[in-house]
Write a protein that holds these residues in place. Structure first.
Motif, PDB file in Angstrom:
ATOM      1  N   ARG A  75       0.823  -1.213   0.000  1.00 36.94           N
ATOM      2  CA  ARG A  75       0.000   0.000   0.000  1.00 36.94           C
ATOM      3  C   ARG A  75       0.858   1.264   0.000  1.00 36.94           C
ATOM      4  NH1 ARG A  75      -4.172   0.237   4.426  1.00 36.94           N
ATOM      5  NH2 ARG A  75      -4.803   2.009   3.183  1.00 36.94           N
ATOM      6  N   VAL A  76       2.133   1.139  -0.315  1.00 34.35           N
ATOM      7  CA  VAL A  76       2.991   2.325  -0.399  1.00 34.35           C
ATOM      8  C   VAL A  76       2.371   3.296  -1.398  1.00 34.35           C
ATOM      9  CG1 VAL A  76       5.229   3.160  -1.218  1.00 34.35           C
ATOM     10  CG2 VAL A  76       5.117   1.225   0.346  1.00 34.35           C
ATOM     11  N   HIS A  77       2.298   4.558  -1.032  1.00 33.46           N
ATOM     12  CA  HIS A  77       1.693   5.630  -1.841  1.00 33.46           C
ATOM     13  C   HIS A  77       0.227   5.316  -2.155  1.00 33.46           C
ATOM     14  CE1 HIS A  77       5.791   6.841  -2.041  1.00 33.46           C
ATOM     15  NE2 HIS A  77       6.132   5.923  -2.907  1.00 33.46           N
ATOM     16  N   GLU A  78      -0.380   4.472  -1.353  1.00 34.73           N
ATOM     17  CA  GLU A  78      -1.781   4.036  -1.443  1.00 34.73           C
ATOM     18  C   GLU A  78      -2.099   3.223  -2.676  1.00 34.73           C
ATOM     19  OE1 GLU A  78      -3.708   3.979   1.100  1.00 34.73           O
ATOM     20  OE2 GLU A  78      -2.330   5.182   2.247  1.00 34.73           O
ATOM     21  N   PRO A 115       8.940  -6.636  11.751  1.00 36.35           N
ATOM     22  CA  PRO A 115       7.932  -6.763  12.821  1.00 36.35           C
ATOM     23  C   PRO A 115       6.644  -6.044  12.446  1.00 36.35           C
ATOM     24  CG  PRO A 115       9.521  -5.060  13.369  1.00 36.35           C
ATOM     25  CD  PRO A 115       9.994  -5.696  12.085  1.00 36.35           C
ATOM     26  N   GLU A 116       5.608  -6.277  13.224  1.00 32.40           N
ATOM     27  CA  GLU A 116       4.366  -5.529  13.039  1.00 32.40           C
ATOM     28  C   GLU A 116       4.669  -4.066  13.330  1.00 32.40           C
ATOM     29  OE1 GLU A 116       0.831  -7.025  14.901  1.00 32.40           O
ATOM     30  OE2 GLU A 116       1.539  -9.081  14.711  1.00 32.40           O
ATOM     31  N   SER A 117       4.196  -3.176  12.451  1.00 34.87           N
ATOM     32  CA  SER A 117       4.485  -1.754  12.616  1.00 34.87           C
ATOM     33  C   SER A 117       3.569  -0.945  11.714  1.00 34.87           C
ATOM     34  CB  SER A 117       5.950  -1.465  12.259  1.00 34.87           C
ATOM     35  OG  SER A 117       6.149  -1.650  10.868  1.00 34.87           O
ATOM     36  N   LYS A 118       3.800   0.356  11.710  1.00 34.50           N
ATOM     37  CA  LYS A 118       3.063   1.240  10.817  1.00 34.50           C
ATOM     38  C   LYS A 118       3.925   1.640   9.624  1.00 34.50           C
ATOM     39  CE  LYS A 118      -0.206   3.055  14.139  1.00 34.50           C
ATOM     40  NZ  LYS A 118      -0.885   4.254  14.627  1.00 34.50           N
ATOM     41  N   PHE A 119       4.847   0.755   9.246  1.00 33.81           N
ATOM     42  CA  PHE A 119       5.688   0.964   8.077  1.00 33.81           C
ATOM     43  C   PHE A 119       5.164   0.137   6.917  1.00 33.81           C
ATOM     44  CE2 PHE A 119       9.026   1.473  11.488  1.00 33.81           C
ATOM     45  CZ  PHE A 119       9.079   2.856  11.405  1.00 33.81           C
ATOM     46  N   ARG A 120       5.332   0.668   5.722  1.00 35.26           N
ATOM     47  CA  ARG A 120       4.982  -0.049   4.498  1.00 35.26           C
ATOM     48  C   ARG A 120       6.227  -0.094   3.621  1.00 35.26           C
ATOM     49  NH1 ARG A 120      -0.696   3.121   3.148  1.00 35.26           N
ATOM     50  NH2 ARG A 120      -1.741   2.576   5.094  1.00 35.26           N
ATOM     51  N   PHE A 121       6.376  -1.181   2.869  1.00 38.21           N
ATOM     52  CA  PHE A 121       7.585  -1.392   2.086  1.00 38.21           C
ATOM     53  C   PHE A 121       7.244  -1.665   0.622  1.00 38.21           C
ATOM     54  CE2 PHE A 121       8.226  -2.804   6.443  1.00 38.21           C
ATOM     55  CZ  PHE A 121       9.333  -2.059   6.797  1.00 38.21           C
ATOM     56  N   ALA A 122       8.176  -1.279  -0.272  1.00 34.42           N
ATOM     57  CA  ALA A 122       7.969  -1.521  -1.710  1.00 34.42           C
ATOM     58  C   ALA A 122       9.275  -1.338  -2.464  1.00 34.42           C
ATOM     59  CB  ALA A 122       6.924  -0.550  -2.265  1.00 34.42           C
ATOM     60  N   GLU A 138       7.556   3.600   3.737  1.00 36.27           N
ATOM     61  CA  GLU A 138       6.603   4.672   4.002  1.00 36.27           C
ATOM     62  C   GLU A 138       6.220   4.582   5.473  1.00 36.27           C
ATOM     63  OE1 GLU A 138       3.451   6.075   1.031  1.00 36.27           O
ATOM     64  OE2 GLU A 138       2.383   4.715   2.365  1.00 36.27           O
ATOM     65  N   ASP A 139       6.467   5.645   6.215  1.00 40.84           N
ATOM     66  CA  ASP A 139       6.292   5.685   7.671  1.00 40.84           C
ATOM     67  C   ASP A 139       4.955   6.332   8.019  1.00 40.84           C
ATOM     68  OD1 ASP A 139       6.386   6.213  10.400  1.00 40.84           O
ATOM     69  OD2 ASP A 139       8.468   6.908  10.365  1.00 40.84           O
ATOM     70  N   HIS A 140       4.079   5.564   8.666  1.00 39.65           N
ATOM     71  CA  HIS A 140       2.752   6.043   9.064  1.00 39.65           C
ATOM     72  C   HIS A 140       2.640   6.193  10.581  1.00 39.65           C
ATOM     73  CE1 HIS A 140       0.457   5.732   5.216  1.00 39.65           C
ATOM     74  NE2 HIS A 140       1.515   5.005   4.903  1.00 39.65           N
ATOM     75  N   GLN A 145      -0.401  13.575  10.234  1.00 39.71           N
ATOM     76  CA  GLN A 145       0.589  14.116   9.313  1.00 39.71           C
ATOM     77  C   GLN A 145       0.667  13.216   8.101  1.00 39.71           C
ATOM     78  OE1 GLN A 145       4.415  14.466  11.094  1.00 39.71           O
ATOM     79  NE2 GLN A 145       3.811  16.051  12.534  1.00 39.71           N
ATOM     80  N   GLU A 146       1.134  13.784   7.030  1.00 40.10           N
ATOM     81  CA  GLU A 146       1.370  12.973   5.843  1.00 40.10           C
ATOM     82  C   GLU A 146       2.467  11.959   6.167  1.00 40.10           C
ATOM     83  OE1 GLU A 146       0.119  12.866   2.564  1.00 40.10           O
ATOM     84  OE2 GLU A 146      -1.501  13.979   3.529  1.00 40.10           O
ATOM     85  N   PRO A 147       2.367  10.757   5.648  1.00 40.79           N
ATOM     86  CA  PRO A 147       3.435   9.787   5.884  1.00 40.79           C
ATOM     87  C   PRO A 147       4.737  10.262   5.236  1.00 40.79           C
ATOM     88  CG  PRO A 147       1.766   8.898   4.401  1.00 40.79           C
ATOM     89  CD  PRO A 147       1.287  10.228   4.846  1.00 40.79           C
ATOM     90  N   SER A 148       5.849   9.881   5.846  1.00 40.57           N
ATOM     91  CA  SER A 148       7.156  10.233   5.270  1.00 40.57           C
ATOM     92  C   SER A 148       7.688   9.022   4.519  1.00 40.57           C
ATOM     93  CB  SER A 148       8.122  10.668   6.357  1.00 40.57           C
ATOM     94  OG  SER A 148       8.356   9.617   7.265  1.00 40.57           O
TER      95      SER A 148
END
Length: 157
Positions: A75-78, A115-122, A138-140, A145-148
């Motif tokens: 889901r990086v960049h949705e 690990p389980e987190s609010k990060f997304r990878f691509a 992508e850091d949520h 705030q907008e993700p970084s």
């Protein structure tokens, strides 16, 4: 006895619906080459849009790699990015449900790498020298705030 109804041109009900057409259509996605083996992703509307990794080897033929319960999609960049990569017979992929990175050996089950987190990878690239993956993260974690986005390395050991 059938009853026929006359309707204006183009307004009749057709038994061929858009759902019928796309329900059996498989969308092909990313393609990877690892030695003499080809890998690609398939999106399957008949499985509620589940994405799987397929494999073809000249001597072994074609086989589905992704086990039930996994959906290869980031889901990086949705709207996503590269959701899998292959390195020396091992597959690394993002599972849609939890957005974690998984490793799957040729004949094994997926094992989480992150690990389980609010990060997304691509969009993975292998650094063979340092035995790691470089990818977009992508850091949520920051609420409201907008993700970084940044490039990160993930140690494969």
């Amino acid at each position: 006895m059938s009853t026929q109804t006359v309707t204006p041109y183009g307004s009749w009900r057709s038994p061929i619906t858009s759902d019928l057409i796309v329900s059996s259509t498989i969308r092909l996605g990313e393609i990877m080459v690892d030695g003499s083996t080809l890998y690609w992703s398939e999106s399957r509307p008949a499985e509620k849009g589940r994405n799987v990794i397929m494999k073809w080897h000249p001597e072994l033929g074609m086989e589905e790699i992704t086990p039930e319960g996994f959906n290869v999609r980031t889901r990086v960049h949705e709207y996503g990015g590269g959701a899998f990569a292959v390195h020396e017979g091992e597959i690394y992929f993002v599972n849609y449900a939890d957005q974690r990175l998984y490793r799957q050996a040729a004949d094994g089950d997926p094992v989480p790498v992150t690990p389980e987190s609010k990060f997304r990878f691509a969009d993975f690239a292998f650094d063979r020298r340092h035995h790691r993956i470089i990818c977009v993260c992508e850091d949520h974690t920051a609420e409201k705030q907008e993700p970084s986005n940044r490039l990160v390395s993930i140690d494969l050991e």
